[in-house]
Design a protein around this motif. Structure first.
Motif, PDB file in Angstrom:
ATOM      1  N   VAL A  51      -3.700   2.567  13.577  1.00 51.46           N
ATOM      2  CA  VAL A  51      -4.045   3.416  12.449  1.00 51.46           C
ATOM      3  C   VAL A  51      -2.947   4.472  12.322  1.00 51.46           C
ATOM      4  N   TYR A  52      -2.281   4.468  11.191  1.00 48.78           N
ATOM      5  CA  TYR A  52      -1.184   5.413  10.949  1.00 48.78           C
ATOM      6  C   TYR A  52      -1.721   6.808  10.649  1.00 48.78           C
ATOM      7  N   ASP A  53      -0.849   7.794  10.775  1.00 43.36           N
ATOM      8  CA  ASP A  53      -1.173   9.154  10.359  1.00 43.36           C
ATOM      9  C   ASP A  53      -1.247   9.203   8.837  1.00 43.36           C
ATOM     10  N   GLU A  54      -1.968  10.182   8.331  1.00 44.13           N
ATOM     11  CA  GLU A  54      -2.108  10.329   6.881  1.00 44.13           C
ATOM     12  C   GLU A  54      -0.740  10.469   6.199  1.00 44.13           C
ATOM     13  N   ASP A  55       0.164  11.215   6.808  1.00 45.20           N
ATOM     14  CA  ASP A  55       1.502  11.377   6.220  1.00 45.20           C
ATOM     15  C   ASP A  55       2.244  10.047   6.136  1.00 45.20           C
ATOM     16  N   GLU A  98       6.775  -4.807   4.852  1.00 46.22           N
ATOM     17  CA  GLU A  98       5.833  -5.082   5.936  1.00 46.22           C
ATOM     18  C   GLU A  98       4.390  -4.858   5.481  1.00 46.22           C
ATOM     19  N   ILE A  99       3.532  -5.812   5.798  1.00 45.18           N
ATOM     20  CA  ILE A  99       2.105  -5.690   5.515  1.00 45.18           C
ATOM     21  C   ILE A  99       1.441  -5.087   6.743  1.00 45.18           C
ATOM     22  N   VAL A 100       0.695  -3.998   6.535  1.00 44.97           N
ATOM     23  CA  VAL A 100       0.028  -3.301   7.635  1.00 44.97           C
ATOM     24  C   VAL A 100      -1.393  -2.923   7.219  1.00 44.97           C
ATOM     25  N   SER A 101      -2.185  -2.572   8.208  1.00 51.52           N
ATOM     26  CA  SER A 101      -3.503  -1.965   7.990  1.00 51.52           C
ATOM     27  C   SER A 101      -4.384  -2.722   7.014  1.00 51.52           C
ATOM     28  N   SER A 151      -2.456 -12.422  -0.311  1.00 51.38           N
ATOM     29  CA  SER A 151      -1.728 -13.071  -1.392  1.00 51.38           C
ATOM     30  C   SER A 151      -1.194 -12.038  -2.374  1.00 51.38           C
ATOM     31  N   GLN A 152      -2.014 -11.059  -2.706  1.00 49.45           N
ATOM     32  CA  GLN A 152      -1.569 -10.012  -3.617  1.00 49.45           C
ATOM     33  C   GLN A 152      -0.470  -9.157  -2.977  1.00 49.45           C
ATOM     34  N   ALA A 153      -0.582  -8.921  -1.683  1.00 52.58           N
ATOM     35  CA  ALA A 153       0.439  -8.136  -0.982  1.00 52.58           C
ATOM     36  C   ALA A 153       1.778  -8.872  -0.963  1.00 52.58           C
ATOM     37  N   THR A 154       1.756 -10.201  -0.794  1.00 57.18           N
ATOM     38  CA  THR A 154       3.011 -10.945  -0.807  1.00 57.18           C
ATOM     39  C   THR A 154       3.594 -10.967  -2.228  1.00 57.18           C
ATOM     40  N   ALA A 155       2.744 -11.003  -3.239  1.00 55.80           N
ATOM     41  CA  ALA A 155       3.233 -10.956  -4.623  1.00 55.80           C
ATOM     42  C   ALA A 155       3.936  -9.628  -4.919  1.00 55.80           C
ATOM     43  N   LEU A 156       3.571  -8.596  -4.171  1.00 60.77           N
ATOM     44  CA  LEU A 156       4.178  -7.277  -4.355  1.00 60.77           C
ATOM     45  C   LEU A 156       5.342  -7.022  -3.395  1.00 60.77           C
ATOM     46  N   GLY A 157       5.746  -8.053  -2.652  1.00 56.96           N
ATOM     47  CA  GLY A 157       6.925  -7.920  -1.795  1.00 56.96           C
ATOM     48  C   GLY A 157       6.666  -7.915  -0.306  1.00 56.96           C
ATOM     49  N   GLY A 158       5.424  -8.042   0.124  1.00 55.27           N
ATOM     50  CA  GLY A 158       5.129  -8.123   1.553  1.00 55.27           C
ATOM     51  C   GLY A 158       5.681  -9.420   2.119  1.00 55.27           C
ATOM     52  N   ARG A 159       6.545  -9.333   3.114  1.00 53.26           N
ATOM     53  CA  ARG A 159       7.192 -10.517   3.658  1.00 53.26           C
ATOM     54  C   ARG A 159       7.014 -10.694   5.154  1.00 53.26           C
ATOM     55  N   ARG A 160       6.491  -9.686   5.824  1.00 55.68           N
ATOM     56  CA  ARG A 160       6.386  -9.805   7.275  1.00 55.68           C
ATOM     57  C   ARG A 160       5.234  -8.947   7.775  1.00 55.68           C
ATOM     58  N   LEU A 161       4.839  -9.242   9.015  1.00 52.88           N
ATOM     59  CA  LEU A 161       3.808  -8.468   9.698  1.00 52.88           C
ATOM     60  C   LEU A 161       3.889  -8.803  11.169  1.00 52.88           C
ATOM     61  N   ASP A 162       3.192  -8.032  11.968  1.00 51.48           N
ATOM     62  CA  ASP A 162       3.082  -8.371  13.387  1.00 51.48           C
ATOM     63  C   ASP A 162       1.685  -8.032  13.850  1.00 51.48           C
ATOM     64  N   CYS A 163       1.281  -8.680  14.914  1.00 47.83           N
ATOM     65  CA  CYS A 163      -0.073  -8.483  15.428  1.00 47.83           C
ATOM     66  C   CYS A 163      -0.124  -8.983  16.870  1.00 47.83           C
ATOM     67  N   PHE A 164      -1.178  -8.591  17.559  1.00 49.62           N
ATOM     68  CA  PHE A 164      -1.390  -9.135  18.891  1.00 49.62           C
ATOM     69  C   PHE A 164      -1.866 -10.575  18.756  1.00 49.62           C
ATOM     70  N   ASP A 165      -1.550 -11.390  19.731  1.00 49.64           N
ATOM     71  CA  ASP A 165      -1.922 -12.803  19.719  1.00 49.64           C
ATOM     72  C   ASP A 165      -3.386 -12.952  20.132  1.00 49.64           C
ATOM     73  N   THR A 166      -4.250 -12.530  19.219  1.00 46.46           N
ATOM     74  CA  THR A 166      -5.705 -12.647  19.416  1.00 46.46           C
ATOM     75  C   THR A 166      -6.224 -13.531  18.282  1.00 46.46           C
ATOM     76  N   VAL A 167      -7.064 -13.017  17.417  1.00 41.99           N
ATOM     77  CA  VAL A 167      -7.609 -13.802  16.308  1.00 41.99           C
ATOM     78  C   VAL A 167      -6.768 -13.711  15.037  1.00 41.99           C
ATOM     79  N   LEU A 168      -5.950 -12.678  14.910  1.00 49.31           N
ATOM     80  CA  LEU A 168      -5.236 -12.446  13.658  1.00 49.31           C
ATOM     81  C   LEU A 168      -4.168 -13.482  13.313  1.00 49.31           C
ATOM     82  N   PRO A 169      -3.408 -14.026  14.258  1.00 51.52           N
ATOM     83  CA  PRO A 169      -2.407 -15.021  13.849  1.00 51.52           C
ATOM     84  C   PRO A 169      -3.006 -16.210  13.097  1.00 51.52           C
ATOM     85  N   ASP A 170      -4.208 -16.627  13.440  1.00 51.95           N
ATOM     86  CA  ASP A 170      -4.867 -17.718  12.708  1.00 51.95           C
ATOM     87  C   ASP A 170      -5.111 -17.324  11.252  1.00 51.95           C
ATOM     88  N   LEU A 171      -5.610 -16.122  11.060  1.00 49.99           N
ATOM     89  CA  LEU A 171      -5.897 -15.608   9.722  1.00 49.99           C
ATOM     90  C   LEU A 171      -4.610 -15.502   8.899  1.00 49.99           C
TER      91      LEU A 171
END
Length: 180
Positions: free
Chosen positions: A36-40, A63-66, A84-104
């Motif tokens: 979770v990023y800071d508000e700034d 980068e797609i986050v949060s 899908s909408q985030a990639t249409a707006l230029g999201g090209r990468r992300l990172d995550c822990f190798d838990t359930v998210l890589p499948d998604l």
């Protein structure tokens, strides 16, 4: 699958986005795996939310986050549409822990391009090794993924992606990725 319209928050409303992220992580045993990023910091990102504000995605440059969706969101199963909408707006990468998210993320067209071995020195605040024990004994790799529009609907294969020595190298590999 739900495909809601996303609304962009004004940077002045970054606290609203952050509050939704914090609420989602409250009492969630897996919350330590979500940054979770800071508000700034959120103020410098594009923040996209559903009409009820209970699901959203943020763009930090390419980068797609949060990405989040509350259980009581008016748009269940909207994560794929939001990605899908985030990639249409230029999201090209992300990172995550190798838990359930890589499948998604693989289903949304992201492919693993690099991975970083777990390092206890960088464990997130509140990390509980026992809670995450099914993921490499509580020490999952970080997976760096890049978007490939030809791979939407794809599957994630655990262990895929060349190991890198540091986080910045993983980011660089995801930024350099070009779909075949």
């Amino acid at each position: 699958m739900s495909a809601p319209t996303l609304y962009e928050l004004d940077p002045a409303d970054s606290g609203i986005y952050r509050a939704q992220m914090v609420t989602l992580t409250d009492k969630n045993p897996y919350a330590a795996s979500v940054y979770v990023y800071d508000e700034d910091e959120y103020r410098t990102m594009r923040l996209l939310v559903t009409d009820d504000g209970k699901a959203g995605v943020a763009l930090k440059g390419d980068e797609i986050v949060s990405v989040f969706a509350h259980k009581d969101c008016a748009h269940p199963k909207s994560v794929q549409s939001m990605l899908s909408q985030a990639t249409a707006l230029g999201g090209r990468r992300l990172d995550c822990f190798d838990t359930v998210l890589p499948d998604l993320y693989a289903d949304a067209g992201f492919v693993p391009v690099a991975r970083l071995r777990w390092n206890d020195d960088y464990a997130p605040d509140g990390w509980d090794y026992e809670t995450f024990r099914t993921y490499n004994g509580g020490r999952p790799d970080v997976v760096f993924m890049a978007y490939d529009p030809d791979r939407v609907g794809g599957d994630y294969t655990p262990g895929v992606g060349e190991y890198v020595e540091d986080y910045d190298d993983g980011i660089a590999r995801a930024q350099r990725y070009r779909p075949s």
